[in-house]
Design a protein around this motif. Structure first.
Motif, PDB file in Angstrom:
ATOM      1  N   ILE A  20     -25.029  28.567   6.973  1.00 53.53           N
ATOM      2  CA  ILE A  20     -26.352  27.588   7.175  1.00 53.53           C
ATOM      3  C   ILE A  20     -27.802  28.114   7.026  1.00 53.53           C
ATOM      4  O   ILE A  20     -28.111  26.583   6.916  1.00 53.53           O
ATOM      5  CB  ILE A  20     -25.839  27.270   7.863  1.00 53.53           C
ATOM      6  CG1 ILE A  20     -25.643  28.735   9.506  1.00 53.53           C
ATOM      7  CG2 ILE A  20     -24.176  26.786   8.166  1.00 53.53           C
ATOM      8  CD1 ILE A  20     -25.476  27.331  10.677  1.00 53.53           C
ATOM      9  N   ASN A  21     -28.139  28.853   6.982  1.00 52.40           N
ATOM     10  CA  ASN A  21     -29.337  29.132   7.705  1.00 52.40           C
ATOM     11  C   ASN A  21     -30.019  28.786   6.197  1.00 52.40           C
ATOM     12  O   ASN A  21     -31.451  29.043   5.280  1.00 52.40           O
ATOM     13  CB  ASN A  21     -30.016  31.009   7.550  1.00 52.40           C
ATOM     14  CG  ASN A  21     -29.931  30.651   9.697  1.00 52.40           C
ATOM     15  OD1 ASN A  21     -29.998  29.629   9.963  1.00 52.40           O
ATOM     16  ND2 ASN A  21     -29.132  31.760   9.982  1.00 52.40           N
ATOM     17  N   THR A  22     -29.415  28.646   5.305  1.00 46.41           N
ATOM     18  CA  THR A  22     -30.200  29.182   3.588  1.00 46.41           C
ATOM     19  C   THR A  22     -30.345  27.422   3.614  1.00 46.41           C
ATOM     20  O   THR A  22     -31.760  27.455   2.787  1.00 46.41           O
ATOM     21  CB  THR A  22     -28.603  29.256   2.375  1.00 46.41           C
ATOM     22  OG1 THR A  22     -28.174  29.689   2.300  1.00 46.41           O
ATOM     23  CG2 THR A  22     -29.785  29.068   1.364  1.00 46.41           C
ATOM     24  N   PHE A  23     -29.614  26.428   4.650  1.00 43.74           N
ATOM     25  CA  PHE A  23     -30.584  25.451   3.869  1.00 43.74           C
ATOM     26  C   PHE A  23     -31.232  24.564   5.417  1.00 43.74           C
ATOM     27  O   PHE A  23     -31.007  23.174   5.222  1.00 43.74           O
ATOM     28  CB  PHE A  23     -29.167  24.398   3.232  1.00 43.74           C
ATOM     29  CG  PHE A  23     -28.564  24.490   2.376  1.00 43.74           C
ATOM     30  CD1 PHE A  23     -29.261  24.779   0.739  1.00 43.74           C
ATOM     31  CD2 PHE A  23     -27.299  25.160   2.461  1.00 43.74           C
ATOM     32  CE1 PHE A  23     -28.727  24.779  -0.196  1.00 43.74           C
ATOM     33  CE2 PHE A  23     -26.330  25.668   1.515  1.00 43.74           C
ATOM     34  CZ  PHE A  23     -27.245  25.878   0.007  1.00 43.74           C
ATOM     35  N   SER A  24     -31.156  25.324   5.893  1.00 38.87           N
ATOM     36  CA  SER A  24     -32.258  25.369   7.946  1.00 38.87           C
ATOM     37  C   SER A  24     -33.104  23.647   7.496  1.00 38.87           C
ATOM     38  O   SER A  24     -33.703  23.206   7.751  1.00 38.87           O
ATOM     39  CB  SER A  24     -32.206  26.094   8.704  1.00 38.87           C
ATOM     40  OG  SER A  24     -33.379  26.950   7.993  1.00 38.87           O
ATOM     41  N   GLU A  76     -23.665  17.012  13.389  1.00 39.42           N
ATOM     42  CA  GLU A  76     -24.462  17.363  13.816  1.00 39.42           C
ATOM     43  C   GLU A  76     -24.729  17.945  15.015  1.00 39.42           C
ATOM     44  O   GLU A  76     -25.073  18.992  15.475  1.00 39.42           O
ATOM     45  CB  GLU A  76     -25.483  16.325  14.432  1.00 39.42           C
ATOM     46  CG  GLU A  76     -26.888  15.969  15.303  1.00 39.42           C
ATOM     47  CD  GLU A  76     -27.060  14.804  15.886  1.00 39.42           C
ATOM     48  OE1 GLU A  76     -28.368  14.758  15.859  1.00 39.42           O
ATOM     49  OE2 GLU A  76     -25.815  13.834  15.836  1.00 39.42           O
ATOM     50  N   ASN A  77     -23.390  18.160  16.254  1.00 34.97           N
ATOM     51  CA  ASN A  77     -22.928  18.811  17.085  1.00 34.97           C
ATOM     52  C   ASN A  77     -22.688  20.248  16.971  1.00 34.97           C
ATOM     53  O   ASN A  77     -23.362  21.129  17.635  1.00 34.97           O
ATOM     54  CB  ASN A  77     -21.881  17.865  18.322  1.00 34.97           C
ATOM     55  CG  ASN A  77     -22.338  16.761  18.588  1.00 34.97           C
ATOM     56  OD1 ASN A  77     -23.438  16.632  19.292  1.00 34.97           O
ATOM     57  ND2 ASN A  77     -21.359  16.151  18.793  1.00 34.97           N
ATOM     58  N   ILE A  78     -22.169  20.391  16.017  1.00 32.71           N
ATOM     59  CA  ILE A  78     -21.687  21.814  15.268  1.00 32.71           C
ATOM     60  C   ILE A  78     -23.336  22.406  14.345  1.00 32.71           C
ATOM     61  O   ILE A  78     -23.182  23.735  14.937  1.00 32.71           O
ATOM     62  CB  ILE A  78     -20.540  21.834  13.646  1.00 32.71           C
ATOM     63  CG1 ILE A  78     -19.171  21.158  14.337  1.00 32.71           C
ATOM     64  CG2 ILE A  78     -20.812  22.841  13.604  1.00 32.71           C
ATOM     65  CD1 ILE A  78     -18.553  21.046  13.779  1.00 32.71           C
ATOM     66  N   ILE A  94     -29.677  24.569  14.543  1.00 33.14           N
ATOM     67  CA  ILE A  94     -29.693  23.786  13.030  1.00 33.14           C
ATOM     68  C   ILE A  94     -30.078  22.186  13.341  1.00 33.14           C
ATOM     69  O   ILE A  94     -28.714  21.968  14.231  1.00 33.14           O
ATOM     70  CB  ILE A  94     -29.490  24.253  11.895  1.00 33.14           C
ATOM     71  CG1 ILE A  94     -29.734  25.942  11.702  1.00 33.14           C
ATOM     72  CG2 ILE A  94     -30.176  23.034  10.687  1.00 33.14           C
ATOM     73  CD1 ILE A  94     -28.894  25.536   9.984  1.00 33.14           C
ATOM     74  N   ASP A  95     -31.081  21.549  13.505  1.00 30.57           N
ATOM     75  CA  ASP A  95     -31.432  20.556  13.649  1.00 30.57           C
ATOM     76  C   ASP A  95     -30.919  19.581  12.857  1.00 30.57           C
ATOM     77  O   ASP A  95     -32.218  20.079  11.853  1.00 30.57           O
ATOM     78  CB  ASP A  95     -32.802  20.539  14.642  1.00 30.57           C
ATOM     79  CG  ASP A  95     -32.876  20.914  16.169  1.00 30.57           C
ATOM     80  OD1 ASP A  95     -31.796  21.494  16.595  1.00 30.57           O
ATOM     81  OD2 ASP A  95     -33.419  21.085  16.367  1.00 30.57           O
ATOM     82  N   LEU A  96     -30.211  18.435  13.014  1.00 31.75           N
ATOM     83  CA  LEU A  96     -30.536  17.515  11.732  1.00 31.75           C
ATOM     84  C   LEU A  96     -31.032  16.478  12.154  1.00 31.75           C
ATOM     85  O   LEU A  96     -31.052  15.755  12.296  1.00 31.75           O
ATOM     86  CB  LEU A  96     -28.665  17.632  11.810  1.00 31.75           C
ATOM     87  CG  LEU A  96     -28.678  16.549  10.447  1.00 31.75           C
ATOM     88  CD1 LEU A  96     -28.170  17.545   9.309  1.00 31.75           C
ATOM     89  CD2 LEU A  96     -26.940  15.493  10.763  1.00 31.75           C
ATOM     90  N   ASN A  97     -32.152  16.734  11.608  1.00 32.45           N
ATOM     91  CA  ASN A  97     -33.345  15.879  11.294  1.00 32.45           C
ATOM     92  C   ASN A  97     -33.419  14.588  10.587  1.00 32.45           C
ATOM     93  O   ASN A  97     -33.121  15.150   9.578  1.00 32.45           O
ATOM     94  CB  ASN A  97     -34.448  16.163  11.954  1.00 32.45           C
ATOM     95  CG  ASN A  97     -34.860  16.977  13.257  1.00 32.45           C
ATOM     96  OD1 ASN A  97     -34.591  16.702  14.149  1.00 32.45           O
ATOM     97  ND2 ASN A  97     -35.103  18.181  12.781  1.00 32.45           N
ATOM     98  N   GLY A  98     -34.251  13.119  10.917  1.00 29.37           N
ATOM     99  CA  GLY A  98     -34.172  13.102   9.307  1.00 29.37           C
ATOM    100  C   GLY A  98     -33.388  11.510  10.137  1.00 29.37           C
ATOM    101  O   GLY A  98     -32.911  11.032  10.871  1.00 29.37           O
ATOM    102  N   LYS A  99     -33.695  10.394   8.986  1.00 30.21           N
ATOM    103  CA  LYS A  99     -32.256   8.845   8.528  1.00 30.21           C
ATOM    104  C   LYS A  99     -31.415   9.355   8.396  1.00 30.21           C
ATOM    105  O   LYS A  99     -30.894  10.093   7.947  1.00 30.21           O
ATOM    106  CB  LYS A  99     -33.160   8.359   7.646  1.00 30.21           C
ATOM    107  CG  LYS A  99     -31.719   7.176   8.045  1.00 30.21           C
ATOM    108  CD  LYS A  99     -32.630   5.797   7.315  1.00 30.21           C
ATOM    109  CE  LYS A  99     -31.926   4.572   7.377  1.00 30.21           C
ATOM    110  NZ  LYS A  99     -32.078   3.066   6.119  1.00 30.21           N
TER     111      LYS A  99
END
Length: 477
Positions: free
Chosen positions: A364-368, A387-389, A395-400
């Protein structure tokens, strides 16, 4: 080897599915409850695939009363009113059975029990091995050398097959026919059939084991305990009636022929129409030729999903300022590692052709950087869970954040918000249309390399993006 005939208690199966889906009903894109129709159809198709019956029929109770109501007007009078969903399901189910070339049996004045009992005895005499599919204990009286009862499993469990030995051991009796005597003594509160008040199943079994029948018990009534004598004498005025009410008839005149019950599943145009109407695309895999790709209307959009390397995808996603994300968890819950993450993006300039680029990785760090970029809008299905996982994995899921299901709920709260239904409705594509893997293959049909997403994940992620864009457009109009 004997040919096999399966006789299904239609109303029992209807109620099984009604209660199975009661808390989480299956609602299609039109807002209709498909719980009973889907569960009923799926059970029969799975049974055919699993057991390979030569013949099969479904018996239904007829509308109105039966001869038992004429004998005893209070018969079944204490039952609660039948749910409307159950009532409304009968005709569609008979239509589905007809489209699947499955015989249905219904005889005015007789319950499904009597129809199945009569058909079972008739066909067993011809040499067929008969299986009666029902949870009803009354059917124990019909079991013999070539007739068995199949009790559908509970909560997804395996079906239970009862033979004469199993029935006799259960009640401590010597013959399945003595089930009639057991039922006569115990009565049936569900059907409002009076029995011998105060004598339960265990006590009845002991008495029948000792004396052989209800009539023999009365012949030796002086041998019973004073309390038992009182109970049996109080029941004597109605005991003959109770015996008639609990006895399943085996001599009902039936028009259906043996050959008319032969299993002949075909994905006919009529069945295709019904599956399309009810949105049963996932059931097509059970029927020969039923898993072929559905031809889309001429005005359906053309969807193109292209797998590309991660670095190329990053550039596209940053230019497009939007992507969709599917997080595949290693285990259940939110405190779990991620086994794979799949992303999709599309160019706003290519919206009409729906050109989607997809990539994935087990790291997942590939797309962090993409996931935490506040300038890139994130689409997805059940984004809160994703988002919770991701947060648990650092990793934070940011943006709209645009959750497809939630957006659709805001504009159509009464309809289904499942992604496969929305993809069918908005895009004209079937996420369940892929052919199943051959039984001999232990791996996925797609056998993808480690860094390529499973086809279903790629398509679902692409669909989440495309559907999300269309649903949001509907919200803004």
């Amino acid at each position: 080897m004997r040919e096999k005939l399966y006789l299904i208690d239609g109303h029992a199966l209807i109620f099984k599915m009604y209660y199975a889906f009661l808390r989480r009903p299956m609602i299609n894109s039109k807002g209709a409850d498909m719980s009973i129709l889907f569960g009923f159809t799926k059970y029969i198709l799975e049974l055919i695939v699993r057991e390979h019956p030569d013949y099969l029929a479904v018996a239904f109770d007829p509308p109105g009363g039966t001869f038992r109501n004429e004998m005893f007007p209070e018969y079944k009078a204490t039952r609660a009113e039948t749910p409307q969903l159950v009532i409304d399901s009968l005709e569609p189910l008979r239509e589905l059975c007809a489209a699947m070339n499955i015989a249905t049996l219904m005889v005015p004045g007789f319950e499904a029990d009597d129809v199945i009992g009569s058909m079972a005895k008739r066909e067993a005499k011809k040499g067929l091995e008969v299986y009666m599919v029902t949870p009803d204990k009354d059917y124990g009286q019909l079991i013999d050398e070539n007739i068995f009862q199949v009790k559908p499993g509970k909560s997804g469990g395996e079906d239970e097959i009862l033979d004469a030995k199993a029935v006799c051991e259960k009640y401590g009796i010597s013959s399945p026919l003595q089930v009639i005597d057991m039922l006569t003594i115990c009565g049936d509160t569900a059907d409002n059939v009076p029995g011998v008040k105060g004598v339960g199943e265990v006590g009845a079994g002991k008495l029948i084991s000792k004396y052989g029948s209800v009539s023999a018990i009365y012949e030796h009534i002086d041998e019973l305990t004073p309390r038992q004598q009182t109970m049996f004498r109080e029941a004597q005025p109605h005991i003959a009636l109770s015996r008639e009410l609990v006895t399943i008839k085996t001599d009902v005149d039936l028009a259906e022929t043996t050959e008319g019950m032969r299993v002949n599943l075909e994905f006919t145009p009529r069945l295709a129409d019904l599956f399309a109407e009810y949105e049963f695309s996932s059931l097509k895999k059970f029927i020969p030729a039923g898993h072929t790709q559905t031809t889309l209307p001429q005005n359906s959009p053309k969807v193109s999903v292209n797998e590309i390397p991660a670095e190329e995808f990053k550039q596209s996603a940053k230019q497009n300022c939007r992507l969709s994300v599917t997080v595949t968890a290693a285990t259940s819950g939110i405190f779990t590692p991620v086994s794979r993450i799949t992303l999709a993006t599309s160019d706003p300039k290519e919206a009409e052709e729906l050109q989607v680029k997809v990539t994935s990785s087990t790291d997942i760090n590939t797309f962090s950087d993409l996931l935490s970029d506040p300038e890139i809008e994130k689409f997805g299905y059940d984004l809160k869970l994703a988002e919770n996982i991701l947060r648990y994995n650092g990793i934070d899921l940011n943006g709209k954040l645009s959750d497809v299901g939630l957006m659709h709920y805001l504009i159509n709260p009464e309809k289904s918000h499942k992604l496969d239904v929305l993809a069918k409705t908005y895009l004209g594509i079937d996420l369940n249309s892929e052919e199943p893997a051959e039984e001999a293959e232990p791996l996925s049909l797609f056998d993808a390399p480690a860094e390529v997403a499973d086809a279903s994940e790629s398509e679902a992620t692409a669909a989440a993006l495309l559907v999300g864009l269309k649903v949001r457009a509907d919200m803004e109009t």
